[in-house]
Design a protein around this motif. Structure first.
Motif, PDB file in Angstrom:
ATOM      1  N   GLY A 230     -54.174 -41.140  -3.848  1.00 41.61           N
ATOM      2  CA  GLY A 230     -54.015 -41.261  -5.296  1.00 41.61           C
ATOM      3  C   GLY A 230     -53.698 -39.903  -5.887  1.00 41.61           C
ATOM      4  O   GLY A 230     -53.462 -38.922  -5.176  1.00 41.61           O
ATOM      5  N   SER A 231     -53.695 -39.815  -7.207  1.00 42.97           N
ATOM      6  CA  SER A 231     -53.425 -38.528  -7.850  1.00 42.97           C
ATOM      7  C   SER A 231     -54.501 -37.500  -7.506  1.00 42.97           C
ATOM      8  O   SER A 231     -54.203 -36.312  -7.319  1.00 42.97           O
ATOM      9  CB  SER A 231     -53.293 -38.699  -9.366  1.00 42.97           C
ATOM     10  OG  SER A 231     -54.406 -39.403  -9.898  1.00 42.97           O
ATOM     11  N   THR A 232     -55.759 -37.929  -7.376  1.00 43.61           N
ATOM     12  CA  THR A 232     -56.826 -37.027  -6.964  1.00 43.61           C
ATOM     13  C   THR A 232     -56.584 -36.488  -5.562  1.00 43.61           C
ATOM     14  O   THR A 232     -56.995 -35.374  -5.232  1.00 43.61           O
ATOM     15  CB  THR A 232     -58.191 -37.742  -7.033  1.00 43.61           C
ATOM     16  OG1 THR A 232     -58.436 -38.158  -8.379  1.00 43.61           O
ATOM     17  CG2 THR A 232     -59.329 -36.845  -6.590  1.00 43.61           C
TER      18      THR A 232
ATOM     19  N   SER B  83     -46.254 -44.164  -5.423  1.00 37.26           N
ATOM     20  CA  SER B  83     -45.529 -43.995  -6.679  1.00 37.26           C
ATOM     21  C   SER B  83     -44.075 -43.742  -6.360  1.00 37.26           C
ATOM     22  O   SER B  83     -43.704 -43.505  -5.211  1.00 37.26           O
ATOM     23  CB  SER B  83     -46.099 -42.826  -7.504  1.00 37.26           C
ATOM     24  OG  SER B  83     -45.907 -41.604  -6.817  1.00 37.26           O
ATOM     25  N   GLY B  84     -43.254 -43.798  -7.389  1.00 41.56           N
ATOM     26  CA  GLY B  84     -41.831 -43.553  -7.220  1.00 41.56           C
ATOM     27  C   GLY B  84     -41.075 -44.004  -8.441  1.00 41.56           C
ATOM     28  O   GLY B  84     -41.662 -44.439  -9.434  1.00 41.56           O
ATOM     29  N   TYR B  85     -39.752 -43.898  -8.379  1.00 44.13           N
ATOM     30  CA  TYR B  85     -38.923 -44.419  -9.457  1.00 44.13           C
ATOM     31  C   TYR B  85     -37.629 -45.023  -8.936  1.00 44.13           C
ATOM     32  O   TYR B  85     -36.844 -45.569  -9.706  1.00 44.13           O
ATOM     33  CB  TYR B  85     -38.607 -43.331 -10.503  1.00 44.13           C
ATOM     34  CG  TYR B  85     -38.049 -42.041  -9.959  1.00 44.13           C
ATOM     35  CD1 TYR B  85     -36.703 -41.932  -9.629  1.00 44.13           C
ATOM     36  CD2 TYR B  85     -38.861 -40.942  -9.792  1.00 44.13           C
ATOM     37  CE1 TYR B  85     -36.186 -40.756  -9.130  1.00 44.13           C
ATOM     38  CE2 TYR B  85     -38.350 -39.748  -9.302  1.00 44.13           C
ATOM     39  CZ  TYR B  85     -37.016 -39.660  -8.964  1.00 44.13           C
ATOM     40  OH  TYR B  85     -36.507 -38.496  -8.467  1.00 44.13           O
TER      41      TYR B  85
ATOM     42  N   GLN C  39     -36.150 -47.639  -2.501  1.00 40.28           N
ATOM     43  CA  GLN C  39     -36.961 -46.793  -1.639  1.00 40.28           C
ATOM     44  C   GLN C  39     -38.442 -47.145  -1.749  1.00 40.28           C
ATOM     45  O   GLN C  39     -39.183 -47.094  -0.756  1.00 40.28           O
ATOM     46  CB  GLN C  39     -36.738 -45.322  -1.983  1.00 40.28           C
ATOM     47  CG  GLN C  39     -35.346 -44.820  -1.625  1.00 40.28           C
ATOM     48  CD  GLN C  39     -35.105 -43.393  -2.077  1.00 40.28           C
ATOM     49  OE1 GLN C  39     -35.988 -42.759  -2.674  1.00 40.28           O
ATOM     50  NE2 GLN C  39     -33.924 -42.876  -1.810  1.00 40.28           N
ATOM     51  N   THR C  40     -38.881 -47.505  -2.946  1.00 45.06           N
ATOM     52  CA  THR C  40     -40.285 -47.875  -3.122  1.00 45.06           C
ATOM     53  C   THR C  40     -40.595 -49.189  -2.421  1.00 45.06           C
ATOM     54  O   THR C  40     -41.661 -49.339  -1.805  1.00 45.06           O
ATOM     55  CB  THR C  40     -40.637 -47.945  -4.619  1.00 45.06           C
ATOM     56  OG1 THR C  40     -40.253 -46.725  -5.261  1.00 45.06           O
ATOM     57  CG2 THR C  40     -42.128 -48.148  -4.817  1.00 45.06           C
TER      58      THR C  40
ATOM     59  N   HIS D  55     -42.244 -43.229 -12.716  1.00 46.96           N
ATOM     60  CA  HIS D  55     -42.381 -42.057 -13.566  1.00 46.96           C
ATOM     61  C   HIS D  55     -41.027 -41.516 -13.994  1.00 46.96           C
ATOM     62  O   HIS D  55     -40.013 -41.757 -13.363  1.00 46.96           O
ATOM     63  CB  HIS D  55     -43.193 -40.967 -12.857  1.00 46.96           C
ATOM     64  CG  HIS D  55     -42.644 -40.555 -11.520  1.00 46.96           C
ATOM     65  ND1 HIS D  55     -42.984 -41.210 -10.357  1.00 46.96           N
ATOM     66  CD2 HIS D  55     -41.805 -39.560 -11.161  1.00 46.96           C
ATOM     67  CE1 HIS D  55     -42.365 -40.631  -9.333  1.00 46.96           C
ATOM     68  NE2 HIS D  55     -41.641 -39.632  -9.797  1.00 46.96           N
ATOM     69  N   TYR D  56     -41.030 -40.843 -15.090  1.00 49.24           N
ATOM     70  CA  TYR D  56     -39.909 -40.066 -15.640  1.00 49.24           C
ATOM     71  C   TYR D  56     -38.858 -40.905 -16.349  1.00 49.24           C
ATOM     72  O   TYR D  56     -38.344 -40.513 -17.395  1.00 49.24           O
ATOM     73  CB  TYR D  56     -39.244 -39.221 -14.521  1.00 49.24           C
ATOM     74  CG  TYR D  56     -38.123 -38.339 -15.004  1.00 49.24           C
ATOM     75  CD1 TYR D  56     -38.392 -37.185 -15.724  1.00 49.24           C
ATOM     76  CD2 TYR D  56     -36.802 -38.665 -14.752  1.00 49.24           C
ATOM     77  CE1 TYR D  56     -37.366 -36.367 -16.182  1.00 49.24           C
ATOM     78  CE2 TYR D  56     -35.761 -37.861 -15.204  1.00 49.24           C
ATOM     79  CZ  TYR D  56     -36.049 -36.720 -15.920  1.00 49.24           C
ATOM     80  OH  TYR D  56     -35.030 -35.922 -16.375  1.00 49.24           O
TER      81      TYR D  56
END
Length: 295
Positions: free
Chosen positions: A51-53, A85-87, A91-92, A113-114
Motif C-alpha cells: 500500500g502507500s504505507t 495502482s496505475g492509470y 497494463q493495470t 492517478h493524475y
C-alpha cells in the motif's frame, strides 16, 4: 450507537498496511517477515501489502511480488490484501491478472492517478478491474493522492458489482461515509487513522491503520470496544492514542512510523528516495508520543 450492519465479510476489524523495511536500498525481507509474524500475534484481522504505507510506488513489480510472497509466508493464515495502482487500463488489467496466482483476500485499488477521469470513467475503471480480478476489490477512496474524487452515487453504483466488497475510506466526507454504512453493501474501513473512532462509532466495519504498527493490541482493543458499543471505555482509550496518531502523520507517512520502529530495533530507519527519514526534531517527538501511548 449504531450497530455494525449485518454484512458477512472478511473486511472487518483492524488491518495493518505494512511498511516495507529497507537495508542498503534493498527490501529487507527478514525484517518484513519478522514484523508480519510479530503483528499476527497481536489480534489483527489482516494485512495490506504494497500500500502507500509500504512505499509501493518506489518498488518495481519484481520487488512488489517478492514483498507479497514474504508477507503471505509470514501471515500465518491471516488474510492479505495487495495494493495496486496505475492509470494505464491495459497494463493495470495485466497486473491484476498476474496477481491471480496468489491466495489474496482482496486487491486495494485507488482511482487512476493524475488523469482525473469523469465519474463514468471511474465506474469503467473499477468495474473493468473487478471483472478481471480473481480476488474481490477494496476501493481505495483517497482523492488527495489520486486527484479524483469518487462521488457517493458512484460508490453506491460500484457497490452493486458482485466483486467489489469494501472501501478504504480516506475521502474526508462524513456524509458519504454515513451513506455507505447505511447502504450496507460495502464493508466500510476507516483509512484515515484520525477518523477511526468516528467511522467505527457510526457503524463502520474496521480500519486500515498505519499507526497501529505500534501499540497494536490497544488499537485492536479500541476496535472491539466500539464494535460492542462500549463507548466510555473506547473514548478513554482513544484519547490516550490520539497524540501518537497525530504525531505519526506530522511528516509524510511512513517516515515518522519507521523512526519509531527503527528505534525499537525492528528495522533500519531507511526509506526510498524521494521519501526521506523523519527530521531529527520530529523523531524525538514521535518517540515521546509513542511512549505516552503506552500509559
Amino acid at each position: 450507537m449504531p450497530s455494525t450492519p449485518a454484512l458477512t465479510t472478511p473486511f472487518q476489524g483492524l488491518w495493518i498496511p505494512l511498511v516495507t523495511p529497507f537495508k542498503d536500498d534493498a527490501v529487507d525481507h527478514p525484517a518484513l517477515a519478522a514484523l508480519t509474524t510479530t503483528l499476527t500475534r497481536q489480534g489483527v484481522a489482516g494485512f495490506v501489502a504494497c500500500g502507500s504505507t509500504g512505499e509501493a510506488a518506489a518498488l518495481d513489480k519484481t520487488e512488489q511480488l517478492a514483498v507479497l510472497e514474504t508477507v503471505l509466508g509470514a501471515a500465518q493464515g491471516l488474510p492479505v490484501v495487495m495494493g495496486l495502482s496505475g492509470y494505464h487500463m491495459g497494463q493495470t488489467v495485466e497486473w491484476v491478472n498476474a496477481l491471480a496466482q496468489y491466495p489474496l483476500a482482496g486487491l486495494l485499488v485507488p482511482a487512476p492517478h493524475y488523469i482525473r477521469p469523469s465519474q463514468e470513467g471511474l465506474l469503467l475503471w473499477f468495474r473493468t478491474l473487478a471483472d478481471a480480478s480473481a480476488a474481490p476489490l477494496v476501493v481505495y477512496d483517497i482523492p488527495y493522492r489520486t486527484g479524483a474524487a469518487l462521488a457517493t452515487e458512484t460508490l453506491l453504483a460500484l457497490a452493486g458489482h458482485p466483486h467489489i466488497r469494501a472501501i478504504k475510506d480516506c475521502g474526508g466526507n462524513t456524509a458519504k461515509t454515513q451513506a455507505l454504512i447505511a447502504d450496507g453493501r460495502l464493508a466500510v474501513l476507516a483509512g484515515e487513522d484520525a477518523q477511526m473512532f468516528t467511522t467505527l462509532a457510526l457503524g463502520g466495519h474496521g480500519a486500515i491503520a498505519a499507526s497501529a504498527h505500534w501499540q497494536t493490541q490497544r488499537f485492536v482493543e479500541l476496535v472491539e470496544q466500539l464494535r460492542v458499543g462500549d463507548l466510555p471505555e473506547a473514548r478513554h482509550l482513544w484519547q490516550t492514542l490520539q497524540p501518537w496518531i497525530e504525531t505519526c502523520f506530522a511528516e509524510p507517512n511512513p517516515a515518522p512510523l519507521k523512526a519509531v520502529l527503527a528505534r525499537a530495533g525492528w528495522m533500519r530507519n531507511e526509506l526510498r528516495a524521494p521519501m526521506l527519514p523523519a527530521s531529527p526534531a520530529l523523531a524525538q517527538r514521535v518517540q515521546a508520543a509513542a511512549e505516552v501511548s503506552r500509559l
